[in-house]
Design a protein around this motif. Structure first.
Motif, PDB file in Angstrom:
ATOM      1  N   SER A 614      27.696  35.996 -18.064  1.00 21.31           N
ATOM      2  CA  SER A 614      29.144  36.077 -18.208  1.00 21.31           C
ATOM      3  C   SER A 614      29.543  37.535 -18.316  1.00 21.31           C
ATOM      4  N   GLU A 615      30.843  37.784 -18.172  1.00 19.37           N
ATOM      5  CA  GLU A 615      31.335  39.146 -18.323  1.00 19.37           C
ATOM      6  C   GLU A 615      31.134  39.633 -19.751  1.00 19.37           C
ATOM      7  N   LEU A 616      31.170  38.722 -20.720  1.00 18.47           N
ATOM      8  CA  LEU A 616      30.949  39.114 -22.108  1.00 18.47           C
ATOM      9  C   LEU A 616      29.527  39.641 -22.301  1.00 18.47           C
ATOM     10  N   GLU A 617      28.569  38.937 -21.739  1.00 23.19           N
ATOM     11  CA  GLU A 617      27.183  39.395 -21.842  1.00 23.19           C
ATOM     12  C   GLU A 617      26.996  40.727 -21.125  1.00 23.19           C
ATOM     13  N   ALA A 618      27.607  40.855 -19.959  1.00 21.62           N
ATOM     14  CA  ALA A 618      27.502  42.113 -19.219  1.00 21.62           C
ATOM     15  C   ALA A 618      28.166  43.252 -19.975  1.00 21.62           C
ATOM     16  N   SER A 619      29.319  42.978 -20.562  1.00 21.87           N
ATOM     17  CA  SER A 619      30.023  44.005 -21.331  1.00 21.87           C
ATOM     18  C   SER A 619      29.196  44.458 -22.530  1.00 21.87           C
ATOM     19  N   THR A 620      28.502  43.528 -23.145  1.00 18.76           N
ATOM     20  CA  THR A 620      27.627  43.883 -24.260  1.00 18.76           C
ATOM     21  C   THR A 620      26.502  44.800 -23.806  1.00 18.76           C
ATOM     22  N   SER A 621      25.963  44.547 -22.639  1.00 18.41           N
ATOM     23  CA  SER A 621      24.916  45.405 -22.090  1.00 18.41           C
ATOM     24  C   SER A 621      25.440  46.815 -21.838  1.00 18.41           C
ATOM     25  N   VAL A 622      26.657  46.908 -21.295  1.00 22.71           N
ATOM     26  CA  VAL A 622      27.258  48.219 -21.062  1.00 22.71           C
ATOM     27  C   VAL A 622      27.453  48.954 -22.382  1.00 22.71           C
ATOM     28  N   ASP A 623      27.924  48.250 -23.398  1.00 32.34           N
ATOM     29  CA  ASP A 623      28.107  48.877 -24.712  1.00 32.34           C
ATOM     30  C   ASP A 623      26.776  49.385 -25.272  1.00 32.34           C
ATOM     31  N   HIS A 624      25.715  48.620 -25.030  1.00 36.94           N
ATOM     32  CA  HIS A 624      24.396  49.037 -25.496  1.00 36.94           C
ATOM     33  C   HIS A 624      23.995  50.358 -24.844  1.00 36.94           C
ATOM     34  N   HIS A 625      24.230  50.477 -23.536  1.00 40.06           N
ATOM     35  CA  HIS A 625      23.940  51.733 -22.833  1.00 40.06           C
ATOM     36  C   HIS A 625      24.766  52.878 -23.405  1.00 40.06           C
ATOM     37  N   LEU A 626      26.030  52.619 -23.673  1.00 40.47           N
ATOM     38  CA  LEU A 626      26.905  53.677 -24.185  1.00 40.47           C
ATOM     39  C   LEU A 626      26.444  54.153 -25.566  1.00 40.47           C
ATOM     40  N   LYS A 627      26.008  53.244 -26.407  1.00 41.38           N
ATOM     41  CA  LYS A 627      25.534  53.628 -27.737  1.00 41.38           C
ATOM     42  C   LYS A 627      24.277  54.480 -27.628  1.00 41.38           C
ATOM     43  N   ARG A 628      23.379  54.104 -26.740  1.00 39.78           N
ATOM     44  CA  ARG A 628      22.153  54.882 -26.578  1.00 39.78           C
ATOM     45  C   ARG A 628      22.450  56.235 -25.957  1.00 39.78           C
ATOM     46  N   ALA A 629      23.410  56.291 -25.041  1.00 41.23           N
ATOM     47  CA  ALA A 629      23.780  57.578 -24.448  1.00 41.23           C
ATOM     48  C   ALA A 629      24.381  58.503 -25.493  1.00 41.23           C
ATOM     49  N   ALA A 630      25.212  57.945 -26.365  1.00 37.19           N
ATOM     50  CA  ALA A 630      25.811  58.764 -27.420  1.00 37.19           C
ATOM     51  C   ALA A 630      24.766  59.203 -28.436  1.00 37.19           C
ATOM     52  N   ALA A 631      23.796  58.354 -28.716  1.00 41.40           N
ATOM     53  CA  ALA A 631      22.776  58.676 -29.713  1.00 41.40           C
ATOM     54  C   ALA A 631      21.860  59.798 -29.259  1.00 41.40           C
ATOM     55  N   CYS A 632      21.629  59.911 -27.947  1.00 45.15           N
ATOM     56  CA  CYS A 632      20.717  60.946 -27.461  1.00 45.15           C
ATOM     57  C   CYS A 632      21.367  62.320 -27.465  1.00 45.15           C
ATOM     58  N   GLY A 633      22.663  62.393 -27.676  1.00 49.43           N
ATOM     59  CA  GLY A 633      23.346  63.675 -27.762  1.00 49.43           C
ATOM     60  C   GLY A 633      23.831  64.219 -26.444  1.00 49.43           C
ATOM     61  N   SER A 634      23.269  63.794 -25.340  1.00 50.91           N
ATOM     62  CA  SER A 634      23.690  64.237 -24.009  1.00 50.91           C
ATOM     63  C   SER A 634      23.765  63.018 -23.098  1.00 50.91           C
ATOM     64  N   PRO A 635      24.943  62.417 -22.954  1.00 44.48           N
ATOM     65  CA  PRO A 635      25.063  61.206 -22.117  1.00 44.48           C
ATOM     66  C   PRO A 635      24.575  61.413 -20.691  1.00 44.48           C
ATOM     67  N   SER A 636      24.859  62.578 -20.116  1.00 45.28           N
ATOM     68  CA  SER A 636      24.423  62.811 -18.738  1.00 45.28           C
ATOM     69  C   SER A 636      22.906  62.852 -18.640  1.00 45.28           C
ATOM     70  N   ALA A 637      22.245  63.425 -19.663  1.00 47.44           N
ATOM     71  CA  ALA A 637      20.781  63.441 -19.668  1.00 47.44           C
ATOM     72  C   ALA A 637      20.231  62.028 -19.737  1.00 47.44           C
ATOM     73  N   TYR A 638      20.829  61.204 -20.571  1.00 50.01           N
ATOM     74  CA  TYR A 638      20.383  59.809 -20.690  1.00 50.01           C
ATOM     75  C   TYR A 638      20.550  59.067 -19.365  1.00 50.01           C
ATOM     76  N   ILE A 639      21.701  59.237 -18.740  1.00 48.37           N
ATOM     77  CA  ILE A 639      21.978  58.523 -17.495  1.00 48.37           C
ATOM     78  C   ILE A 639      21.042  58.987 -16.393  1.00 48.37           C
ATOM     79  N   LEU A 640      20.797  60.291 -16.310  1.00 47.63           N
ATOM     80  CA  LEU A 640      19.889  60.798 -15.286  1.00 47.63           C
ATOM     81  C   LEU A 640      18.470  60.258 -15.473  1.00 47.63           C
ATOM     82  N   LYS A 641      18.020  60.204 -16.712  1.00 43.51           N
ATOM     83  CA  LYS A 641      16.670  59.698 -16.951  1.00 43.51           C
ATOM     84  C   LYS A 641      16.580  58.202 -16.651  1.00 43.51           C
ATOM     85  N   GLU A 642      17.595  57.451 -17.043  1.00 46.92           N
ATOM     86  CA  GLU A 642      17.591  56.018 -16.746  1.00 46.92           C
ATOM     87  C   GLU A 642      17.653  55.762 -15.243  1.00 46.92           C
TER      88      GLU A 642
END
Length: 714
Positions: A614-642
């Protein structure tokens, strides 16, 4: 004339509701795993299979003002880029819904327009760090195609494996501290280092400062990125393998006869170095469209071999034409040199008579009809000429014109006539009787190509014809499939027109399903222009949702800025203190509305790819990525590595799913950002419309309509 007036700026804005309703129809056309749609004509009961927003819009009822604006916006995107229309349509609907929610919260229109516009501009600047130069992408895709393990797997083709493990992040990883011994990629750096840091500095105009994209050396937060990605999709199109109509990979009665056609014209995978990376780049831009990739790889190979410098990166779309053959299996699709077109059986007889003969060719820039008059040097756009057949009376003026035209063609010994417009049917019959082949509706690019190699000069009227205008050296023949057989499809017969050194290539698109023909052609041209625009931009975006995810992370940062910083930037950006205060007060709400469009975009792609229930489950996954990107201190670094790990929008099904590693996906830069801008511009334009005024003689119809209470008649 009667006139009616209807206010549209209520909390439930009528225009935005119409845009939202129209956009819903294209929801399943989003992403690489899009669902095809049948468009049924109620008048003829004929159906067409589509996967293109352009074809969808052509079939929708767009009588409303908002619908017409939407159509014009999509047509403009299609005319300029030929890609990005699905993204545009979806974001129009998503942002329309988001703005409707803002109106429900009494957010002023001026604040919505100002904050959303500035937010989009800031996001476009921010994602520049995810742009990779074509030179570096090609180098890495080519180098990765010759890994030793490429030849160990019997199930993986070079054309697929060549895209695995791109090392395009070597520049970025120099800025990220990693555990000792873990960063082995730095030893592979190229001498012509691209300054990645230059793209990593993003000014946030009017929104204040933001956390730097790259942490200084010594900060280990950027190196502690772990875990697998959650967002999942696929860059592959899922195909039916149990249907004799849609099985493009299966065997057929014709498949056993395909052994004689080899090389780049067959569309088979070229060697790891022969295509100079462009064929591999086409695969990365295809998002799973394998059939079109093979055709385009053959075209790229051919054009590269013709180029003066073998390392040049260029795709000339003017030298590419398509010919749709209904009745042959899709495995027969390939690239044929020259110009292939469909003619009547009578014209095919003339073609057989003219085979192996040097022909004198005439180019006509216009219609070859008695009533044709050119419209001037500046031809009007969006004007379609429709041939009206004259009633020819024997001995009349039309009959005299036919005799005169035929006499001119015979006097100059013309065998082949290429006409840009229509050809009079009666003249066609006389040409056939005299073994003259006249072909209408030929594109200007094709005529220019034949003009260059045969020295023919286009004329508007036959009375302008001189001996110097007639070209020589053209040849015609019946087109043969790659097993050497002449193909006769009944009503239409394919023929090939060629000349020495002509650069034209025809992509032969085949299928046994009539309703699928338009879909195959649209998919092919979409891929052609994706590669074309990538080469023009000289850079590509990281795909797989990386760009949208960084936009969401960036908006989070903008929203969390201190109020004092936002106040200072608001005062600088707006002359009116009231407007500045309004923007400051509602900035967070409006930015969240802007972010909701991209978040729904990623969620729907995941649902379409069956990677979220569902879109709710997908939205939760996106939020999970955003939290991990914020936690690493550099969102672009996180996205590039992923992205490098293949964890962003990863697909687990489709024709390439058996590979041990994931196929890297790239997107066009200009086409994507322009789709964003056009979508937001359209929504904000409709938002700022305060009234709808209808004029015309339909007063009684409007009075009797169910919406008559919304109108005030003047």
């Amino acid at each position: 004339l009667s006139m009616a007036f209807r206010a549209v700026n209520a909390r439930r804005h009528i225009g935005l509701q119409e845009l939202s309703a129209l956009a819903v129809a294209g929801r399943t056309l989003l992403g690489p795993m899009k669902s095809w749609k049948f468009i049924v004509d109620e008048g003829t009961d004929q159906s067409t299979l589509i996967c293109s927003v352009v074809r969808l819009i052509e079939s929708l009822d767009l009588t409303s003002a908002a619908g017409q604006l939407l159509n014009e916006t999509i047509q403009a995107q299609n005319k300029e880029f030929k890609t990005g229309m699905s993204t545009l349509l979806f974001l129009v609907g998503a942002w329309s819904n988001a703005i409707l929610e803002c109106l429900q919260q009494n957010v002023p229109v001026s604040a919505i327009v100002s904050v959303m516009s500035e937010g989009l501009n800031s996001c476009c600047e921010r994602v520049q760090c995810l742009q990779i130069p074509i030179h570096d992408v090609n180098k890495e895709l080519c180098s990765s195609s010759v890994r030793p393990d490429t030849f160990k797997s019997g199930t993986c083709q070079i054309e697929h494996d060549s895209l695995l493990n791109p090392q395009v992040f070597m520049y970025f990883q120099r800025e990220i501290s990693a555990p000792a011994g873990a960063n082995s990629i730095n030893s592979c750096s190229h001498p012509d280092d691209w300054d990645f840091n230059k793209g990593l500095v993003s000014p946030l105009a009017r929104f204040g400062s933001v956390t730097p994209l790259v942490k200084p050396a010594g900060n280990r937060s950027a190196s502690m990125i772990s875990g697998s990605g959650v967002i999942a999709s696929s860059c592959n199109k899922q195909k039916l393998t149990h249907s004799r109509y849609f099985n493009t990979l299966g065997k057929s009665l014709f498949s056993g006869q395909q052994s004689s056609f080899q090389g780049y014209l067959s569309g088979q995978a070229a060697g790891p170095h022969s295509s100079y990376g462009l064929g591999h780049l086409a695969m990365a831009l295809s998002h799973g469209n394998q059939t079109s990739v093979k055709l385009l790889q053959g075209i790229v190979e051919y054009q590269q071999e013709r180029a003066e410098h073998s390392d040049s990166s260029h795709l000339n779309t003017a030298e590419i034409v398509t010919c749709c053959l209904l009745g042959l299996p899709e495995s027969y699709s390939h690239v044929s040199p020259g110009f292939v077109t469909l003619v009547s059986p009578e014209q095919a007889t003339v073609t057989k008579h003219l085979e192996d003969k040097p022909l004198r060719i005439l180019l006509m820039d216009g219609d070859l009809t008695e009533q044709y008059r050119h419209l001037g040097f500046n031809r009007p756009r969006n004007v379609q000429t429709i041939l009206e057949h004259p009633s020819l009376q024997k001995g009349g003026a039309e009959d005299l014109w036919l005799s005169s035209v035929l006499g001119i063609l015979i006097r100059f010994e013309v065998n082949l006539v290429l006409v840009r417009g229509n050809v009079c049917e009666n003249l066609m019959e006389r040409c056939i009787a005299n073994h003259i082949l006249a072909i209408g509706s030929v594109s200007w690019d094709v005529m220019c190509a034949f003009g260059e190699v045969t020295s023919a000069q286009a004329v508007t009227y036959l009375t302008q014809l001189k001996a110097s205008c007639v070209g020589t050296g053209a040849q015609v023949e019946l087109w043969k499939a790659h097993d050497g057989r002449v193909v006769d499809l009944g009503e239409l017969v394919p023929i090939r027109i060629k000349a020495q050194a002509i650069p034209l290539l025809t992509a032969m698109l085949t299928t046994t399903v009539a309703s699928k023909m338009q879909l195959i052609e649209d998919q092919f041209w979409t891929l052609v222009y994706r590669l074309h625009h990538a080469l023009n931009d000289k850079k590509v975006f990281l795909g797989g949702g990386a760009v949208e995810l960084l936009c969401l992370s960036h908006i989070q940062t903008l929203t969390e800025q201190p109020l004092q910083s936002a106040n200072k930037n608001a005062v600088k950006g707006f002359h009116s203190p009231w407007l500045a205060a309004s923007v400051t007060e509602y900035k967070s709400v409006v930015l969240q509305a802007l972010a909701s469009g991209w978040k729904r975009y990623l969620s729907v792609i995941m649902c379409n790819a069956a990677k979220a229930a569902s879109e709710l489950e997908a939205s939760t996954s996106v939020d999970h990525h955003l939290k991990r990107a914020a936690a690493c201190g550099s969102p672009s670094a996180y996205i590039l590595k992923e992205f490098r790990r293949g964890a962003l929008l990863r697909g687990g099904s489709g024709p390439l799913a058996d590979h041990r590693e994931d196929l890297k996906v790239y997107d066009n830069v200009t086409a994507k950002t322009e789709a964003w801008r056009r979508a937001l511009d359209l929504v904000l334009l409709v938002l700022q419309t305060d009234a709808e005024i209808i004029t015309g003689p339909k007063r009684i119809e409007m009075v009797n309509s169910h919406a008559s209470g919304e109108f005030m008649f003047l």
